[in-house]
Scaffold this active site. Structure first.
Site: not given
Length: 80
Positions: A56, A58
């Protein structure tokens, strides 16, 4: 927040069933409490969710912030 939304658009359409997500890690420095002019924001890392099954947004931002990749957005694009 606006920058994160713009970065998220890079992965738009490739992330189903996950949402399109953009991430910025920012260091805010406030050196003089009496003056707002001394505030400084530094982007430490950025990234987006490139496609389902991949890390993802992040993760790419953290990879850049920790120095493992030079550019989290370019790293995410490399797996699209």
């Amino acid at each position: 927040l606006k920058q994160a939304a713009q970065i998220a658009r890079i992965g738009y359409g490739n992330t189903f069933p996950n949402p399109a997500v953009g991430c910025l890690l920012v260091r805010h420095t406030h050196t003089n409490p009496d003056e707002n002019d001394d505030d400084k924001d530094t982007v430490l890392g950025s990234g987006f969710h490139p496609k389902a099954g991949m890390p993802h947004a992040e993760i790419f931002a953290l990879l850049q912030a920790c120095g493992y990749v030079h550019d989290g957005i370019a790293a995410a694009r490399s797996v699209m």
